[in-house]
Design an enzyme around this catalytic site. Structure first.
Site, PDB file in Angstrom:
ATOM      1  N   ARG A  21      -3.394  33.640  95.521  1.00 18.05           N
ATOM      2  CA  ARG A  21      -3.132  32.375  96.207  1.00 18.05           C
ATOM      3  C   ARG A  21      -2.410  31.341  95.338  1.00 18.05           C
ATOM      4  O   ARG A  21      -1.967  30.318  95.816  1.00 18.05           O
ATOM      5  CB  ARG A  21      -4.451  31.797  96.757  1.00 18.05           C
ATOM      6  CG  ARG A  21      -4.970  32.562  97.959  1.00 18.05           C
ATOM      7  CD  ARG A  21      -6.404  32.210  98.259  1.00 18.05           C
ATOM      8  NE  ARG A  21      -7.330  32.835  97.330  1.00 18.05           N
ATOM      9  CZ  ARG A  21      -8.636  32.604  97.283  1.00 18.05           C
ATOM     10  NH1 ARG A  21      -9.164  31.719  98.119  1.00 18.05           N
ATOM     11  NH2 ARG A  21      -9.410  33.222  96.417  1.00 18.05           N
ATOM     12  N   TYR A 373      22.616   7.451  65.907  1.00 18.29           N
ATOM     13  CA  TYR A 373      22.100   8.803  65.717  1.00 18.29           C
ATOM     14  C   TYR A 373      21.893   9.043  64.224  1.00 18.29           C
ATOM     15  O   TYR A 373      22.838   8.941  63.435  1.00 18.29           O
ATOM     16  CB  TYR A 373      23.071   9.860  66.280  1.00 18.29           C
ATOM     17  CG  TYR A 373      22.612  11.251  65.913  1.00 18.29           C
ATOM     18  CD1 TYR A 373      21.415  11.760  66.407  1.00 18.29           C
ATOM     19  CD2 TYR A 373      23.350  12.048  65.022  1.00 18.29           C
ATOM     20  CE1 TYR A 373      20.953  13.018  66.033  1.00 18.29           C
ATOM     21  CE2 TYR A 373      22.892  13.312  64.658  1.00 18.29           C
ATOM     22  CZ  TYR A 373      21.695  13.784  65.168  1.00 18.29           C
ATOM     23  OH  TYR A 373      21.240  15.031  64.794  1.00 18.29           O
ATOM     24  N   ASN A 384      19.111  -1.459  56.325  1.00 18.82           N
ATOM     25  CA  ASN A 384      19.411  -1.964  57.661  1.00 18.82           C
ATOM     26  C   ASN A 384      20.629  -1.223  58.174  1.00 18.82           C
ATOM     27  O   ASN A 384      21.700  -1.284  57.564  1.00 18.82           O
ATOM     28  CB  ASN A 384      19.668  -3.474  57.599  1.00 18.82           C
ATOM     29  CG  ASN A 384      19.698  -4.070  58.993  1.00 18.82           C
ATOM     30  OD1 ASN A 384      20.333  -3.519  59.902  1.00 18.82           O
ATOM     31  ND2 ASN A 384      19.026  -5.185  59.171  1.00 18.82           N
ATOM     32  N   ALA A 430      31.626  -2.885  58.609  1.00 19.40           N
ATOM     33  CA  ALA A 430      31.605  -2.397  59.991  1.00 19.40           C
ATOM     34  C   ALA A 430      32.817  -1.524  60.296  1.00 19.40           C
ATOM     35  O   ALA A 430      33.909  -1.762  59.797  1.00 19.40           O
ATOM     36  CB  ALA A 430      31.544  -3.580  60.955  1.00 19.40           C
ATOM     37  N   ARG A 448      41.118  -0.852  57.447  1.00 23.85           N
ATOM     38  CA  ARG A 448      41.141  -1.134  58.888  1.00 23.85           C
ATOM     39  C   ARG A 448      42.567  -1.315  59.371  1.00 23.85           C
ATOM     40  O   ARG A 448      43.405  -1.839  58.651  1.00 23.85           O
ATOM     41  CB  ARG A 448      40.354  -2.414  59.165  1.00 23.85           C
ATOM     42  CG  ARG A 448      38.883  -2.253  58.833  1.00 23.85           C
ATOM     43  CD  ARG A 448      38.173  -3.575  58.856  1.00 23.85           C
ATOM     44  NE  ARG A 448      36.752  -3.359  58.614  1.00 23.85           N
ATOM     45  CZ  ARG A 448      35.876  -4.326  58.445  1.00 23.85           C
ATOM     46  NH1 ARG A 448      36.270  -5.581  58.481  1.00 23.85           N
ATOM     47  NH2 ARG A 448      34.627  -4.044  58.228  1.00 23.85           N
TER      48      ARG A 448
END
Ligand code: UD1
Ligand code: CA
Length: 463
Positions: A21, A373, A384, A430, A448
């Site tokens: 069952r 990630y 940090n 950054a 950059r």
């Protein structure tokens, strides 16, 4: 510490039936109830009696059941090739019982069985010096169970199976739980006399009752106060039902230890989980497997924590997912964070929203607060890591390590192409793409693209 010791007791667990069952390819007794199989729950409850041995009667799916159970439990087993009834099943365990004074027979499909309930039966069995004792229960809905027939004086006469009962007998509300304690000396003699002259043409274990009475033996049924323990699982609804009762027991147990559970019907806490005092578990949270939660932690709402270790004062915020992770004291995770296997957070760490951490150590007081990630990484203390930072650990074939020393500041949107080492106190500008060792202290940034200004440019207008 074991409260019980029963060196003259042999336990027989009946688990040869198919469980049709359930409509499942998996043997019925291997279905899960809060992190353990149905059969394991039964075994845990009988093991705590410390009997001389436990014999499993297996049949359908026996090799699968055996290989699951032998990992964690010391039992013997016999195979009942054809399932000709519960009495026939017990006969297979005769040799395993040869050294015992008493035999306790339980079904393998009743995961709510508690040791104290079985100990109560054993105590009554010995106190009354009975040849046969069994547990019965008074149910307002007795359908499906064997009914306990008593005479005018209230003495047990026999057990009538549902399919053999007439309309009057079906009205009896006292049912047999199928849990028997029988003197070994009489059990197998009586079983040899049981026939299969009944509706199912099966050899019924309960038929030893009238046979014993014929020989002036003593038979007693002891009524259970709480009938939850006997509830069997024959279909998916009953599986859900016993799971709900088990969950209530687990939650009430933790409440007694100082844990608050909000909207308890939406929460899942597996039976092997450990929770410290003053924890709060919020709505929709699932704490699974062998998770260990320290004191004063706040979990959820809607967090999933599987096989993980959390030290004291940890906050896991909404919609976070942790698996085989370690979170150090006073750390904060989430909302919307994911800690994958071997994520190791030291004390005071912050892992914020949409951050994934895998196979990495994050040092004391370090922060990875947004959209990052971190994989195959060793990070020191007080770092940090800015939003959008990615450790590029996989080259399509192999995984590579990122090492970040203490007090490093990683600017937003940085790619760390592993293997790579960032030395102590370094700052990364950054938007950098880091491919070589970053020297200690100082600022490192990749070149950059030049910024231009177009003076007469106009925003497009809606036409
Ligand atoms: C059985 C009892 C019934 C009792 C009920 C309590 C019998 C005949 N009936 O009914 O009095 O009220 O339990 O739950 O005993 N099994 C085997 N080999 C077999 C047959 C069964 O190992 O040949 C095992 C099953 O896997 C199961 C247990 O015995 O774990 C009970 O069998 P089941 O068919 O579920 O009996 P019930 O109809 O529930
Ligand atoms: Ca059953």
């Amino acid at each position: 510490m074991n409260r019980y010791s029963n060196p003259t007791l042999q336990v027989v667990v009946l688990a040869a039936g198919q469980g049709k069952r359930m409509r499942s390819v998996k043997p019925k007794v291997l279905h899960d109830v809060l992190g353990k199989s149905i059969l394991e729950h039964v075994l845990l409850s009988v093991e705590a009696l410390a009997p001389q041995g436990i014999c499993l009667v297996l049949g359908h799916g026996s090799s699968q059941v055996k290989s699951e159970i032998e990992k964690t439990h010391a039992c013997s087993w016999v195979i009942q090739k054809e399932q000709l009834g519960t009495g026939h099943a017990v006969q297979h365990a005769e040799q395993a019982c040869s050294q015992a004074e008493d035999v306790l027979i339980v079904c393998g499909d009743t995961p709510l069985l508690q040791t104290d309930t079985l100990a109560f039966l054993l105590e009554q069995h010995r106190k009354t010096a009975s040849d046969i004792s069994f547990l019965s229960a008074k149910l307002s809905e007795p359908t499906g169970y064997g009914r306990v027939q008593r005479n005018q004086q209230g003495a047990v006469q026999c057990i009538i199976e549902e399919r053999d009962a007439n309309d009057a007998e079906k009205l009896i509300q006292e049912v047999s739980t199928g849990i028997f304690c029988v003197k070994q000396k009489v059990l197998f003699k009586l079983l040899a006399q049981v026939d299969n002259q009944n509706n199912q043409e099966e050899y019924y274990l309960p038929d030893i009752v009238p046979l014993a009475l014929n020989e002036n033996m003593s038979v007693h049924a002891f009524i259970m106060q709480n009938s939850d323990d006997m509830q069997g699982v024959n279909n998916r609804s009953q599986l859900r039902h016993v799971t709900e009762i088990m969950q209530q027991r687990v939650i009430q147990g933790w409440e007694a230890e100082g844990v608050s559970v909000e909207q308890a019907t939406t929460v899942r806490i597996d039976v092997s989980v450990k929770l410290g005092a003053d924890c709060t578990v919020r709505a929709g949270t699932q704490i699974l497997g062998n998770s260990h939660i320290g004191d004063n932690c706040e979990l959820g709402p809607y967090a999933v924590i599987k096989n993980s270790w959390l030290d004291d004062d940890v906050k896991v915020e909404a919609f976070s997912h942790l698996e085989t992770a370690h979170v150090g004291a006073s750390s904060q995770v989430g909302p919307y964070a994911r800690l994958r296997p071997q994520a190791e957070l030291d004390e005071g760490v912050k892992i914020g929203n949409f951050v994934e951490v895998k196979k990495s150590v994050i040092g004391k007081n370090s922060k990875v607060n947004h959209l990052s990630y971190i994989g195959d990484t060793t990070m020191g203390e007080s770092c940090n890591v800015g939003a959008g930072t990615i450790t590029c650990n996989y080259d399509g074939a192999n995984k590579h390590q990122t090492v970040i020393d203490d007090r490093v500041f990683v600017g937003s949107d940085t790619k760390l192409i592993a293997p790579v080492h960032v030395e102590e106190g370094a700052t990364i500008g950054a938007g950098s793409v880091i491919t070589k060792t970053v020297r200690r202290n100082g600022l490192t940034l990749s070149v950059r693209p030049e910024q231009r200004h177009v003076k007469d440019w106009k925003r497009p207008q809606k036409s």
